[in-house]
Design a protein around this motif. Structure first.
Motif, PDB file in Angstrom:
ATOM      1  N   GLU A 121      20.822  22.673  30.904  1.00  0.00           N
ATOM      2  CA  GLU A 121      21.375  23.449  29.789  1.00  0.00           C
ATOM      3  C   GLU A 121      20.865  24.884  29.830  1.00  0.00           C
ATOM      4  OE1 GLU A 121      20.600  23.508  24.993  1.00  0.00           O
ATOM      5  OE2 GLU A 121      20.783  21.556  25.972  1.00  0.00           O
ATOM      6  N   GLU A 122      19.579  25.037  30.095  1.00  0.00           N
ATOM      7  CA  GLU A 122      18.993  26.382  30.161  1.00  0.00           C
ATOM      8  C   GLU A 122      19.597  27.190  31.299  1.00  0.00           C
ATOM      9  OE1 GLU A 122      14.734  28.540  31.162  1.00  0.00           O
ATOM     10  OE2 GLU A 122      15.157  26.497  31.800  1.00  0.00           O
ATOM     11  N   GLN A 123      19.703  26.583  32.488  1.00  0.00           N
ATOM     12  CA  GLN A 123      20.213  27.312  33.638  1.00  0.00           C
ATOM     13  C   GLN A 123      21.701  27.633  33.500  1.00  0.00           C
ATOM     14  OE1 GLN A 123      18.405  28.679  35.895  1.00  0.00           O
ATOM     15  NE2 GLN A 123      16.516  27.768  35.130  1.00  0.00           N
TER      16      GLN A 123
ATOM     17  N   THR B 150      19.927  33.253  24.081  1.00  0.00           N
ATOM     18  CA  THR B 150      19.368  32.527  22.948  1.00  0.00           C
ATOM     19  C   THR B 150      19.498  31.029  23.170  1.00  0.00           C
ATOM     20  OG1 THR B 150      20.035  34.359  21.510  1.00  0.00           O
ATOM     21  CG2 THR B 150      19.426  32.301  20.444  1.00  0.00           C
ATOM     22  N   ASP B 151      20.631  30.596  23.707  1.00  0.00           N
ATOM     23  CA  ASP B 151      20.827  29.184  24.050  1.00  0.00           C
ATOM     24  C   ASP B 151      19.798  28.749  25.087  1.00  0.00           C
ATOM     25  OD1 ASP B 151      21.743  26.649  24.567  1.00  0.00           O
ATOM     26  OD2 ASP B 151      23.778  27.239  25.108  1.00  0.00           O
ATOM     27  N   ALA B 152      19.588  29.570  26.118  1.00  0.00           N
ATOM     28  CA  ALA B 152      18.605  29.231  27.146  1.00  0.00           C
ATOM     29  C   ALA B 152      17.201  29.131  26.559  1.00  0.00           C
ATOM     30  CB  ALA B 152      18.635  30.277  28.261  1.00  0.00           C
ATOM     31  N   ALA B 153      16.861  30.015  25.628  1.00  0.00           N
ATOM     32  CA  ALA B 153      15.541  29.972  24.995  1.00  0.00           C
ATOM     33  C   ALA B 153      15.387  28.710  24.152  1.00  0.00           C
ATOM     34  CB  ALA B 153      15.332  31.216  24.133  1.00  0.00           C
ATOM     35  N   ASN B 154      16.469  28.291  23.514  1.00  0.00           N
ATOM     36  CA  ASN B 154      16.414  27.057  22.733  1.00  0.00           C
ATOM     37  C   ASN B 154      16.151  25.851  23.627  1.00  0.00           C
ATOM     38  OD1 ASN B 154      17.190  25.567  20.049  1.00  0.00           O
ATOM     39  ND2 ASN B 154      18.387  24.575  21.649  1.00  0.00           N
TER      40      ASN B 154
END
Length: 491
Positions: free
Chosen positions: A170-172, A314-318
């Motif tokens: 998800e992060e990548q 922001t999604d990657a940080a989550n």
């Protein structure tokens, strides 16, 4: 007696059970929710200007078609269109951004590979001589040398029970999407910079045309004063003043070439060619200002690539929060090996030479001095930081649009006032010229009128150039026709 075949069967059953657990495993950490953006106004405070003389500006409505794709074509300039087409082909900065995006895409595949077990296999052959004096020596045995022929494979798998791999993917994926938005933003910046440099150059050509015409007019004035001086109705001071005015304007005319050359060189670099081999023909800025629909402010969040990049990060940080939390849970490892081993090639691959092993392990970290807690809190802080960055990016976007709308509105008012000033200065020069020819005033009055007219006409030309630059900046602030629908979903 125990059936040996039951042992691998039980091992396979255990592995299958753990695989099902992995498929049904949970993903720890918070699920992503897009952060709330600063509230968007119902309409922009600064509205587009009314139609300028010869222009076709209009106030945009939500139904207006937004700029899409090749936005620079709204200027109806074939030379600009040709230059813009070369950016995607030859610009090295854009190529570097593209390769950075491709790297981010590959990182998604790297992260996804952790879903699957790692497998390895290969043969080995060795010759061994053991010591005669080792503790397990058999009395009477005469040979302690032997060959070993082995072919074996190993498998290792860590089931994603807590969602660490899922969060990493998800992060990548979010990072790759952010990189795609960065690529779009880089392209938008390069293309808008090219358009602005192009219009600045053409504005300088307009200035040069004005100065060329002024040189011709001032040459005629110099001839007039010389004739009048020879006729005894003018002084040598008049001739000197006319000569000074002519030389001053010539110097200004020549000076235009410095800035024009610099803009020409900048355009060459943007389209990826050597500045030494690139030339743009003389072409004054005589275009009509185009329509730039602004839409409604709420659309801006979906049309700015820099906003999208900030939101994706922001999604990657989550996802990083989930990755950090997963370290609190035990690590499950499944291992297996199998193959054949023999001391002679003749029975190497026969049934009695077979070997196998299955195993599983679970490891739980009991004490780390607060390291996991610190990493988790750090991930939460990074998420809060990125959320703030996203919201600030939105605010900056609204500001940029309002700035350019205000610039266009004010420049429109200024252009109207400057047109009146030019008309007045031309009339004043005509009156002063007539008075000078009639012998009722000195050449100083004509000189003053000449200087005033030239200053006003140069200001008028500069305003036109600034209007075109502001329109390009407005298109850039609106996202250049880009939308989040262009973000890649699959990798």
């Amino acid at each position: 007696m125990r059936n040996p075949a039951s042992i691998p069967s039980r091992g396979l059953l255990t592995a299958a059970s753990l695989a099902l657990m992995a498929l049904a495993g949970c993903s720890v950490g918070p699920n992503y929710q897009r952060p709330s953006a600063p509230p968007a106004p119902a309409a922009y405070k600064e509205t587009p200007p009314p139609n300028p003389p010869g222009g076709d500006w209009k106030q945009a409505t939500p139904a207006d078609a937004m700029a899409k794709g090749k936005w620079w074509e709204i200027y109806n300039d074939s030379q600009l269109n040709g230059l813009e087409e070369k950016v995607a082909v030859s610009n090295q900065t854009l190529k570097a951004a593209y390769e950075q995006y491709q790297q981010a895409r590959q990182q998604v595949s790297v992260a996804r590979a952790a879903y699957y077990p790692t497998l390895s296999a290969g043969p080995s052959v060795s010759r061994t001589k053991e010591s005669y004096h080792q503790p397990n020596t058999v009395p009477g045995q005469t040979s302690y040398q032997y060959n070993t022929f082995t072919i074996a494979g190993q498998a290792s798998w860590e089931p994603d029970l807590w969602g660490q791999v899922r969060r990493t993917v998800e992060e990548q994926r979010a990072t790759a999407q952010a990189s795609a938005a960065d690529l779009a933003n880089t392209e938008l910046s390069l293309r808008s910079e090219l358009a602005m440099d192009y219009f600045e150059l053409r504005g300088l050509d307009s200035q040069k045309r004005l100065l060329d015409n002024t040189v011709n007019a001032d040459t005629d004035y110099l001839k007039l004063t010389q004739v009048r001086f020879k006729g005894g109705v003018a002084t040598d001071v008049d001739v000197a003043q006319a000569q000074t005015q002519l030389d001053t304007v010539k110097a200004q005319d020549i000076d235009i070439g410095v800035a024009r050359a610099q803009y020409e060189h900048a355009i060459a670099t943007l389209i990826g060619v050597s500045a030494s081999t690139f030339t743009l023909p003389f072409s004054p800025l005589d275009l009509t200002l185009p329509v730039v629909p602004t839409g409604v402010p709420t659309e801006l969040l979906e049309r700015r690539p820099d906003i999208s990049a900030a939101e994706r990060r922001t999604d990657a940080a989550n996802a990083q929060i989930g990755i950090a939390i997963s370290a609190y849970y035990p690590t499950i490892q499944l291992n297996g090996a199998g193959g054949f081993e023999s001391t002679r090639p003749g029975n190497w691959l026969q049934g009695p030479s077979a070997l196998w092993s299955l195993g599983a392990s679970a490891t739980e970290l009991l004490f780390d001095g607060g390291r996991r807690h610190a990493l988790t809190q750090s991930a939460r802080d990074a998420y809060d930081q990125q959320t703030a960055t996203y919201r600030q990016t939105v605010l900056n976007a609204f500001q940029e649009v309002e700035d350019e709308l205000a610039a266009l509105r004010i420049l429109n008012d200024e252009a109207e006032a400057q047109t009146r000033a030019v008309d007045s200065s031309r009339h004043s020069l005509q009156l002063s010229t007539n008075r000078y020819k009639g012998g009722v005033t000195t050449y100083l009055e004509v000189l003053t009128a000449q200087t005033t007219q030239l200053s006003n006409e140069r200001t008028q030309t500069d305003i036109v150039t600034r209007q075109f630059a502001a329109s390009v900046s407005l298109i850039k602030a609106l996202g250049g026709g880009w939308s989040t629908a262009q973000l890649p979903e699959k990798f």
